[in-house]
Motif scaffolding. Structure first.
Motif, mmCIF file in Angstrom:
data_model
loop_
_atom_site.group_PDB
_atom_site.id
_atom_site.type_symbol
_atom_site.label_atom_id
_atom_site.label_comp_id
_atom_site.label_asym_id
_atom_site.label_seq_id
_atom_site.Cartn_x
_atom_site.Cartn_y
_atom_site.Cartn_z
ATOM 1 N N LEU A 26 44.531 -7.969 18.125
ATOM 2 C CA LEU A 26 45.254 -6.823 17.582
ATOM 3 C C LEU A 26 45.040 -6.719 16.071
ATOM 4 O O LEU A 26 44.834 -5.631 15.544
ATOM 5 C CB LEU A 26 46.740 -6.919 17.926
ATOM 6 N N ARG A 27 45.058 -7.849 15.384
ATOM 7 C CA ARG A 27 44.788 -7.838 13.934
ATOM 8 C C ARG A 27 43.367 -7.347 13.661
ATOM 9 O O ARG A 27 43.135 -6.586 12.705
ATOM 10 C CB ARG A 27 45.012 -9.218 13.333
ATOM 11 N N ASN A 28 42.413 -7.746 14.492
ATOM 12 C CA ASN A 28 41.029 -7.270 14.336
ATOM 13 C C ASN A 28 40.951 -5.755 14.547
ATOM 14 O O ASN A 28 40.237 -5.062 13.821
ATOM 15 C CB ASN A 28 40.097 -7.990 15.310
ATOM 16 N N TYR A 29 41.670 -5.254 15.538
ATOM 17 C CA TYR A 29 41.715 -3.809 15.761
ATOM 18 C C TYR A 29 42.269 -3.097 14.531
ATOM 19 O O TYR A 29 41.751 -2.066 14.118
ATOM 20 C CB TYR A 29 42.582 -3.463 16.972
ATOM 21 N N ARG A 30 43.335 -3.641 13.963
ATOM 22 C CA ARG A 30 43.940 -3.016 12.781
ATOM 23 C C ARG A 30 42.981 -3.028 11.588
ATOM 24 O O ARG A 30 42.918 -2.057 10.841
ATOM 25 C CB ARG A 30 45.242 -3.729 12.408
ATOM 26 N N ALA A 31 42.261 -4.115 11.421
ATOM 27 C CA ALA A 31 41.287 -4.193 10.331
ATOM 28 C C ALA A 31 40.201 -3.144 10.535
ATOM 29 O O ALA A 31 39.783 -2.459 9.586
ATOM 30 C CB ALA A 31 40.689 -5.595 10.252
ATOM 31 N N ARG A 32 39.748 -2.996 11.757
ATOM 32 C CA ARG A 32 38.702 -2.011 12.050
ATOM 33 C C ARG A 32 39.235 -0.592 11.873
ATOM 34 O O ARG A 32 38.489 0.309 11.458
ATOM 35 C CB ARG A 32 38.171 -2.216 13.459
ATOM 36 N N LEU A 33 40.495 -0.388 12.170
ATOM 37 C CA LEU A 33 41.125 0.923 12.005
ATOM 38 C C LEU A 33 40.985 1.420 10.561
ATOM 39 O O LEU A 33 40.803 2.614 10.326
ATOM 40 C CB LEU A 33 42.609 0.835 12.405
ATOM 41 N N GLN A 34 41.035 0.514 9.605
ATOM 42 C CA GLN A 34 40.954 0.870 8.191
ATOM 43 C C GLN A 34 39.551 1.330 7.779
ATOM 44 O O GLN A 34 39.408 2.069 6.809
ATOM 45 C CB GLN A 34 41.368 -0.323 7.321
ATOM 46 N N ARG A 35 38.534 0.922 8.499
ATOM 47 C CA ARG A 35 37.157 1.234 8.083
ATOM 48 C C ARG A 35 36.389 2.083 9.095
ATOM 49 O O ARG A 35 35.223 2.398 8.862
ATOM 50 C CB ARG A 35 36.402 -0.052 7.776
ATOM 51 N N ASP A 36 37.012 2.449 10.201
ATOM 52 C CA ASP A 36 36.321 3.184 11.265
ATOM 53 C C ASP A 36 36.997 4.552 11.458
ATOM 54 O O ASP A 36 38.027 4.655 12.134
ATOM 55 C CB ASP A 36 36.373 2.359 12.554
ATOM 56 N N PRO A 37 36.446 5.618 10.871
ATOM 57 C CA PRO A 37 37.076 6.939 10.966
ATOM 58 C C PRO A 37 37.235 7.449 12.401
ATOM 59 O O PRO A 37 38.213 8.119 12.712
ATOM 60 C CB PRO A 37 36.137 7.857 10.177
ATOM 61 N N GLU A 38 36.284 7.118 13.252
ATOM 62 C CA GLU A 38 36.378 7.555 14.646
ATOM 63 C C GLU A 38 37.557 6.877 15.340
ATOM 64 O O GLU A 38 38.325 7.517 16.069
ATOM 65 C CB GLU A 38 35.073 7.250 15.381
ATOM 66 N N ALA A 94 40.181 5.705 13.801
ATOM 67 C CA ALA A 94 41.385 6.240 13.164
ATOM 68 C C ALA A 94 41.780 7.590 13.778
ATOM 69 O O ALA A 94 42.962 7.846 14.022
ATOM 70 C CB ALA A 94 41.172 6.374 11.655
ATOM 71 N N ALA A 95 40.795 8.434 14.054
ATOM 72 C CA ALA A 95 41.086 9.739 14.666
ATOM 73 C C ALA A 95 41.632 9.564 16.082
ATOM 74 O O ALA A 95 42.607 10.223 16.469
ATOM 75 C CB ALA A 95 39.822 10.592 14.674
ATOM 76 N N LEU A 96 41.019 8.686 16.854
ATOM 77 C CA LEU A 96 41.511 8.415 18.208
ATOM 78 C C LEU A 96 42.926 7.838 18.183
ATOM 79 O O LEU A 96 43.771 8.192 19.009
ATOM 80 C CB LEU A 96 40.570 7.443 18.928
ATOM 81 N N PHE A 97 43.171 6.949 17.234
ATOM 82 C CA PHE A 97 44.495 6.339 17.080
ATOM 83 C C PHE A 97 45.548 7.408 16.789
ATOM 84 O O PHE A 97 46.603 7.432 17.420
ATOM 85 C CB PHE A 97 44.448 5.292 15.966
ATOM 86 N N ARG A 98 45.272 8.283 15.824
ATOM 87 C CA ARG A 98 46.249 9.339 15.481
ATOM 88 C C ARG A 98 46.524 10.239 16.683
ATOM 89 O O ARG A 98 47.666 10.605 16.951
ATOM 90 C CB ARG A 98 45.751 10.153 14.293
ATOM 91 N N GLU A 99 45.469 10.568 17.413
ATOM 92 C CA GLU A 99 45.614 11.405 18.606
ATOM 93 C C GLU A 99 46.484 10.711 19.651
ATOM 94 O O GLU A 99 47.400 11.301 20.227
ATOM 95 C CB GLU A 99 44.221 11.700 19.173
ATOM 96 N N ARG A 100 46.194 9.448 19.894
ATOM 97 C CA ARG A 100 46.943 8.693 20.910
ATOM 98 C C ARG A 100 48.393 8.476 20.494
ATOM 99 O O ARG A 100 49.299 8.580 21.314
ATOM 100 C CB ARG A 100 46.252 7.345 21.157
ATOM 101 N N LEU A 101 48.600 8.210 19.223
ATOM 102 C CA LEU A 101 49.959 7.999 18.729
ATOM 103 C C LEU A 101 50.788 9.267 18.890
ATOM 104 O O LEU A 101 51.943 9.222 19.323
ATOM 105 C CB LEU A 101 49.922 7.544 17.261
#
Length: 127
Positions: free
Chosen positions: A34-46, A48-55
């Motif tokens: 989960l921490r790795n996912y969060r780290a990747r979230l900061q540098r991966d725009p795609e 981040a967009a999927l995350f915002r949509e899902r949230l």
């Protein structure tokens, strides 16, 4: 194994709403993943967009499922409080417990709305 952005976005969104431990348990993931996912979230725009949509989708589903149930429970508690014997210590304890639960729900609503951000629609609970 190839990184699955959709799955990571889903897990991250659920962790935001349910907490890290619940999301990790539900998906059989380690806290480190989960921490790795969060780290990747900061540098991966795609991601981040999927995350915002899902949230946003989870927040909407949360509202659609819980708001009517909460309103029904609140109406029941109002009726029960009006009809109960105000001198009965068990009734007083039960009403106090119900009030505490309602306060916790209101706080949870505020936390979730804050996590969803200003762009997300309000949850509409207890409004």
């Amino acid at each position: 194994m190839r990184f699955n952005r959709a799955r990571a976005a889903f897990v991250l969104a659920e962790a935001e709403l349910l907490g890290d431990a619940a999301a990790c348990a539900k998906y059989g993931l380690s806290d480190r993943t989960l921490r790795n996912y969060r780290a990747r979230l900061q540098r991966d725009p795609e991601l981040a967009a999927l995350f915002r949509e899902r949230l946003g989708a989870l927040g909407k589903r949360w509202e659609e499922e819980l708001a009517p149930a909460i309103l029904e429970a609140v109406n029941f508690l109002k009726r029960a409080a009006r009809e109960a014997n105000p001198r009965d210590p068990e009734v007083i304890e039960a009403v106090a417990g119900a009030l505490k639960t309602l306060a916790e729900i209101a706080l949870t609503k505020e936390v979730i709305e804050a996590r969803l951000g200003e762009d997300a629609p309000g949850l509409g609970l207890l409004n």
